[in-house]
Design a protein around this motif. Structure first.
Motif, PDB file in Angstrom:
ATOM      1  N   ARG A   1      -3.921  23.250   7.446  1.00  0.00           N
ATOM      2  CA  ARG A   1      -4.889  24.098   7.869  1.00  0.00           C
ATOM      3  C   ARG A   1      -4.227  25.531   7.955  1.00  0.00           C
ATOM      4  NH1 ARG A   1      -5.385  20.421  12.530  1.00  0.00           N
ATOM      5  NH2 ARG A   1      -4.764  22.017  13.800  1.00  0.00           N
ATOM      6  N   TYR A   2      -3.059  25.732   8.312  1.00  0.00           N
ATOM      7  CA  TYR A   2      -2.343  27.059   8.448  1.00  0.00           C
ATOM      8  C   TYR A   2      -2.070  27.564   6.954  1.00  0.00           C
ATOM      9  CZ  TYR A   2       1.014  30.723   9.448  1.00  0.00           C
ATOM     10  OH  TYR A   2       1.844  31.672   9.530  1.00  0.00           O
ATOM     11  N   SER A   3      -1.595  26.584   6.122  1.00  0.00           N
ATOM     12  CA  SER A   3      -1.374  26.779   4.794  1.00  0.00           C
ATOM     13  C   SER A   3      -2.669  27.381   4.003  1.00  0.00           C
ATOM     14  CB  SER A   3      -0.648  25.954   4.114  1.00  0.00           C
ATOM     15  OG  SER A   3       0.693  25.717   4.558  1.00  0.00           O
ATOM     16  N   LEU A   4      -3.750  26.565   4.150  1.00  0.00           N
ATOM     17  CA  LEU A   4      -4.955  27.028   3.670  1.00  0.00           C
ATOM     18  C   LEU A   4      -5.399  28.185   3.812  1.00  0.00           C
ATOM     19  CD1 LEU A   4      -6.671  23.618   3.243  1.00  0.00           C
ATOM     20  CD2 LEU A   4      -6.073  24.979   1.369  1.00  0.00           C
ATOM     21  N   THR A   5      -5.247  28.852   5.343  1.00  0.00           N
ATOM     22  CA  THR A   5      -5.638  29.866   5.825  1.00  0.00           C
ATOM     23  C   THR A   5      -4.878  30.998   5.350  1.00  0.00           C
ATOM     24  OG1 THR A   5      -6.489  28.680   7.826  1.00  0.00           O
ATOM     25  CG2 THR A   5      -6.025  31.315   7.842  1.00  0.00           C
ATOM     26  N   LYS A   6      -3.746  30.923   5.152  1.00  0.00           N
ATOM     27  CA  LYS A   6      -2.755  31.696   4.555  1.00  0.00           C
ATOM     28  C   LYS A   6      -3.109  31.862   2.986  1.00  0.00           C
ATOM     29  CE  LYS A   6      -1.930  33.022   7.769  1.00  0.00           C
ATOM     30  NZ  LYS A   6      -1.700  34.521   8.410  1.00  0.00           N
ATOM     31  N   LEU A   7      -3.431  31.023   2.311  1.00  0.00           N
ATOM     32  CA  LEU A   7      -3.824  31.095   0.895  1.00  0.00           C
ATOM     33  C   LEU A   7      -4.940  31.763   0.805  1.00  0.00           C
ATOM     34  CD1 LEU A   7      -3.620  30.261  -1.964  1.00  0.00           C
ATOM     35  CD2 LEU A   7      -4.769  28.064  -1.387  1.00  0.00           C
ATOM     36  N   CYS A   8      -6.139  31.578   2.090  1.00  0.00           N
ATOM     37  CA  CYS A   8      -7.324  32.342   1.777  1.00  0.00           C
ATOM     38  C   CYS A   8      -7.039  33.817   2.053  1.00  0.00           C
ATOM     39  CB  CYS A   8      -8.207  31.820   3.114  1.00  0.00           C
ATOM     40  SG  CYS A   8      -9.029  30.157   2.495  1.00  0.00           S
ATOM     41  N   ASN A   9      -5.809  34.171   2.798  1.00  0.00           N
ATOM     42  CA  ASN A   9      -5.900  35.524   3.175  1.00  0.00           C
ATOM     43  C   ASN A   9      -5.505  36.254   1.629  1.00  0.00           C
ATOM     44  OD1 ASN A   9      -3.798  34.757   6.354  1.00  0.00           O
ATOM     45  ND2 ASN A   9      -6.017  35.608   5.649  1.00  0.00           N
ATOM     46  N   LEU A  10      -4.859  35.229   0.943  1.00  0.00           N
ATOM     47  CA  LEU A  10      -4.480  36.028  -0.352  1.00  0.00           C
ATOM     48  C   LEU A  10      -5.902  36.151  -1.137  1.00  0.00           C
ATOM     49  CD1 LEU A  10      -0.979  34.200  -1.049  1.00  0.00           C
ATOM     50  CD2 LEU A  10      -1.412  36.666  -0.612  1.00  0.00           C
ATOM     51  N   TYR A  11      -6.496  35.316  -1.438  1.00  0.00           N
ATOM     52  CA  TYR A  11      -7.850  35.129  -2.224  1.00  0.00           C
ATOM     53  C   TYR A  11      -8.628  36.550  -1.635  1.00  0.00           C
ATOM     54  CZ  TYR A  11      -7.083  30.636  -4.042  1.00  0.00           C
ATOM     55  OH  TYR A  11      -6.643  29.545  -4.695  1.00  0.00           O
ATOM     56  N   CYS A  12      -8.759  36.502  -0.266  1.00  0.00           N
ATOM     57  CA  CYS A  12      -9.576  37.759   0.255  1.00  0.00           C
ATOM     58  C   CYS A  12      -8.870  39.144  -0.183  1.00  0.00           C
ATOM     59  CB  CYS A  12      -9.574  37.562   1.924  1.00  0.00           C
ATOM     60  SG  CYS A  12     -10.647  38.519   2.734  1.00  0.00           S
ATOM     61  N   ALA A  13      -7.430  39.299  -0.074  1.00  0.00           N
ATOM     62  CA  ALA A  13      -7.047  40.565  -0.281  1.00  0.00           C
ATOM     63  C   ALA A  13      -7.226  40.854  -1.948  1.00  0.00           C
ATOM     64  CB  ALA A  13      -5.414  40.612  -0.047  1.00  0.00           C
ATOM     65  N   TYR A  14      -7.016  39.896  -2.707  1.00  0.00           N
ATOM     66  CA  TYR A  14      -7.070  40.217  -4.166  1.00  0.00           C
ATOM     67  C   TYR A  14      -8.598  40.514  -4.348  1.00  0.00           C
ATOM     68  CZ  TYR A  14      -2.488  38.119  -4.619  1.00  0.00           C
ATOM     69  OH  TYR A  14      -1.080  37.698  -4.302  1.00  0.00           O
ATOM     70  N   GLU A  15      -9.690  39.558  -3.741  1.00  0.00           N
ATOM     71  CA  GLU A  15     -11.007  39.910  -4.091  1.00  0.00           C
ATOM     72  C   GLU A  15     -11.476  41.272  -3.582  1.00  0.00           C
ATOM     73  OE1 GLU A  15     -12.449  37.879  -6.317  1.00  0.00           O
ATOM     74  OE2 GLU A  15     -14.544  38.938  -6.208  1.00  0.00           O
ATOM     75  N   MET A  16     -10.917  41.535  -2.368  1.00  0.00           N
ATOM     76  CA  MET A  16     -11.732  42.559  -1.707  1.00  0.00           C
ATOM     77  C   MET A  16     -11.024  43.832  -2.469  1.00  0.00           C
ATOM     78  SD  MET A  16     -11.434  43.901   2.354  1.00  0.00           S
ATOM     79  CE  MET A  16     -12.277  42.271   2.903  1.00  0.00           C
ATOM     80  N   ALA A  17      -9.743  43.853  -2.828  1.00  0.00           N
ATOM     81  CA  ALA A  17      -9.276  45.064  -3.561  1.00  0.00           C
ATOM     82  C   ALA A  17     -10.058  45.227  -5.012  1.00  0.00           C
ATOM     83  CB  ALA A  17      -7.655  44.658  -4.121  1.00  0.00           C
ATOM     84  N   GLU A  18     -10.693  44.307  -5.403  1.00  0.00           N
ATOM     85  CA  GLU A  18     -11.459  44.642  -6.758  1.00  0.00           C
ATOM     86  C   GLU A  18     -12.828  44.931  -6.337  1.00  0.00           C
ATOM     87  OE1 GLU A  18     -12.103  41.461  -9.390  1.00  0.00           O
ATOM     88  OE2 GLU A  18      -9.610  41.170  -9.628  1.00  0.00           O
ATOM     89  N   ARG A  19     -13.262  44.513  -5.159  1.00  0.00           N
ATOM     90  CA  ARG A  19     -14.775  45.056  -4.993  1.00  0.00           C
ATOM     91  C   ARG A  19     -14.847  46.285  -4.083  1.00  0.00           C
ATOM     92  NH1 ARG A  19     -18.537  40.335  -4.258  1.00  0.00           N
ATOM     93  NH2 ARG A  19     -17.484  38.520  -5.390  1.00  0.00           N
ATOM     94  N   ALA A  20     -13.685  46.720  -3.262  1.00  0.00           N
ATOM     95  CA  ALA A  20     -13.698  47.991  -2.701  1.00  0.00           C
ATOM     96  C   ALA A  20     -13.844  49.400  -3.404  1.00  0.00           C
ATOM     97  CB  ALA A  20     -12.004  48.033  -1.963  1.00  0.00           C
ATOM     98  N   VAL A  21     -14.600  50.358  -2.775  1.00  0.00           N
ATOM     99  CA  VAL A  21     -15.016  51.440  -3.343  1.00  0.00           C
ATOM    100  C   VAL A  21     -14.226  52.477  -2.612  1.00  0.00           C
ATOM    101  CG1 VAL A  21     -17.266  50.829  -3.905  1.00  0.00           C
ATOM    102  CG2 VAL A  21     -16.860  51.413  -1.658  1.00  0.00           C
ATOM    103  N   ASN A  22     -14.195  53.800  -3.006  1.00  0.00           N
ATOM    104  CA  ASN A  22     -13.812  54.901  -2.377  1.00  0.00           C
ATOM    105  C   ASN A  22     -12.305  54.757  -2.376  1.00  0.00           C
ATOM    106  OD1 ASN A  22     -14.869  56.855  -1.239  1.00  0.00           O
ATOM    107  ND2 ASN A  22     -15.500  55.914   0.915  1.00  0.00           N
ATOM    108  N   ASN A  23     -11.633  54.186  -3.202  1.00  0.00           N
ATOM    109  CA  ASN A  23      -9.994  54.425  -3.377  1.00  0.00           C
ATOM    110  C   ASN A  23      -9.336  53.769  -2.226  1.00  0.00           C
ATOM    111  OD1 ASN A  23     -10.069  55.494  -5.472  1.00  0.00           O
ATOM    112  ND2 ASN A  23     -10.223  57.601  -5.023  1.00  0.00           N
ATOM    113  N   ILE A  24     -10.042  52.689  -1.361  1.00  0.00           N
ATOM    114  CA  ILE A  24      -9.600  52.033  -0.438  1.00  0.00           C
ATOM    115  C   ILE A  24      -8.633  50.919  -1.084  1.00  0.00           C
ATOM    116  CG2 ILE A  24     -10.084  50.286   1.477  1.00  0.00           C
ATOM    117  CD1 ILE A  24     -12.457  52.273   1.917  1.00  0.00           C
TER     118      ILE A  24
END
Ligand SMILES: NC(=O)c1ccc[n+]([C@@H]2O[C@H](COP(=O)([O-])OP(=O)(O)OC[C@H]3O[C@@H](n4cnc5c(N)ncnc54)[C@H](OP(=O)(O)O)[C@@H]3O)[C@@H](O)[C@H]2O)c1
Length: 301
Positions: free
Chosen positions: A172-195
């Motif tokens: 459960r922990y490893s999958l959550t830490k994998l999700c942290n990466l998916y979330c960071a990579y996907e949010m980086a692509e979607r973020a506006v305003n140079n965030i």
């Protein structure tokens, strides 16, 4: 320029060291410590203010296991007279102890709900308050890609993780830490305003609540051996060292404009092959939107 930083889990371990280093960097940095235990958070805020001479350290209640609490936090934060939000450190996690899964009041598995889902909602709600050029960091771990002797993981659908009945905490922990990466990579692509949005691996820190807590005899033996193994494998760190490196990702000029990357204790690194699956990242994003009933979030065309 005055800026505000929010650090989840900022009252102990890695988060506390990160908050201290952000505070130390400039008295213009206002730091919000966001954790459940207000007594511990207020004590941490007072200690950091005392040690750094920066009086702008605040404690605000946040329970990532409760979406209502995350929404309350976002509302309270917006109502406070603070400088514009510049940095968000998504660091806290709970559910690290029991092998049997626990579930939140919203009905989701605790590790995933606190480590990923709560942060997903928090980041999306706070983005409205974030100034252009701001920074978000998700704290992941080496364990996003665990050695086979610890766990074997595969990603099917975020719904399976959210409703997991798996009895192995390591999975459960490893999958959550994998999700942290998916979330960071996907949010980086979607973020506006140079965030910018990046992920961080602090290495193995034996001196935090997570690295230090052991209940059964077996766990105690593993925890005794783990620092030695971590040293041999070059994964060893401390909260003090990694907290400083994490704070640098919030304030350091070398991270200006850097986004969608994974940093292992200050060095850019490649995460696991699985963590670069675009299909999984999109699945996690869309499911997380559904599971948090979140209509906001950064939406690039
Ligand atoms: N320790 C390691 O070796 C290691 C290795 C790799 C990655 N990491 C990662 O580093 C991060 C920090 O871990 P740590 O070792 O510093 O852990 P820690 O010392 O146990 O600190 C956890 C923090 O999270 C807060 N927290 C726990 N549950 C929460 C919830 N439901 N809502 C809000 N805050 C909550 C706790 O405060 P309250 O109890 O007051 O809420 C505490 O401040 C985690 O993301 C972890 O996965 C740690």
């Amino acid at each position: 320029m005055k800026k505000t930083f929010v650090v989840t889990g900022g009252n102990s371990g890695l988060g506390c060291q990160c908050a201290k280093n952000i505070a130390m960097e400039s008295a213009d940095n206002h730091v919000v410590i966001a954790s459940r235990n207000m007594e511990r958070s207020e004590r941490a805020a007072a200690n950091i203010a005392g040690e750094t001479g920066n009086p702008h350290i605040y404690a605000m209640p946040l329970d990532l296991a409760s979406q209502a609490s995350v929404r309350d936090f976002a509302e309270t934060f917006a109502s406070r007279d603070l400088p514009p939000l510049y940095g968000l450190v998504c660091n806290a996690i709970s559910g690290s102890g029991p092998s049997k899964p626990e579930y939140t009041e919203d009905g989701f598995e605790m590790t995933f709900a606190t480590g990923h889902l709560g942060h997903f909602l928090l980041a999306n709600l706070l983005l409205k308050n974030m100034q252009g050029g701001g920074r978000i960091v998700f704290v992941s771990s080496d364990q996003h890609d665990p050695p086979r002797m610890i766990a074997t993981i595969s990603y099917t659908d975020a719904l399976d993780i959210a409703r997991s009945r798996c009895n192995k905490h390591a999975v459960r922990y490893s999958l959550t830490k994998l999700c942290n990466l998916y979330c960071a990579y996907e949010m980086a692509e979607r973020a506006v305003n140079n965030i910018s949005v990046n992920a961080f691996n602090p290495g193995f820190m034996a001196d935090t609540g997570l690295g230090g807590g052991a209940k059964s005899v077996g766990e105690k033996i593993i925890k005794r051996l783990a620092p030695l193994l971590a040293r041999l494998m070059g994964k060893y760190s401390t909260a003090q060292i990694s907290g400083k490196l994490l704070a640098e990702m919030m304030t350091g000029p070398r991270y200006e404009g850097v986004t969608g990357k994974y940093f292992d204790r200050g060095r850019e690194a490649r995460s696991s092959e699985l963590s670069y699956s675009k299909a999984n990242a999109v699945n996690l994003w869309e499911r997380s939107m559904e599971l948090t009933k979140n209509a906001h979030g950064p939406q690039k065309e």
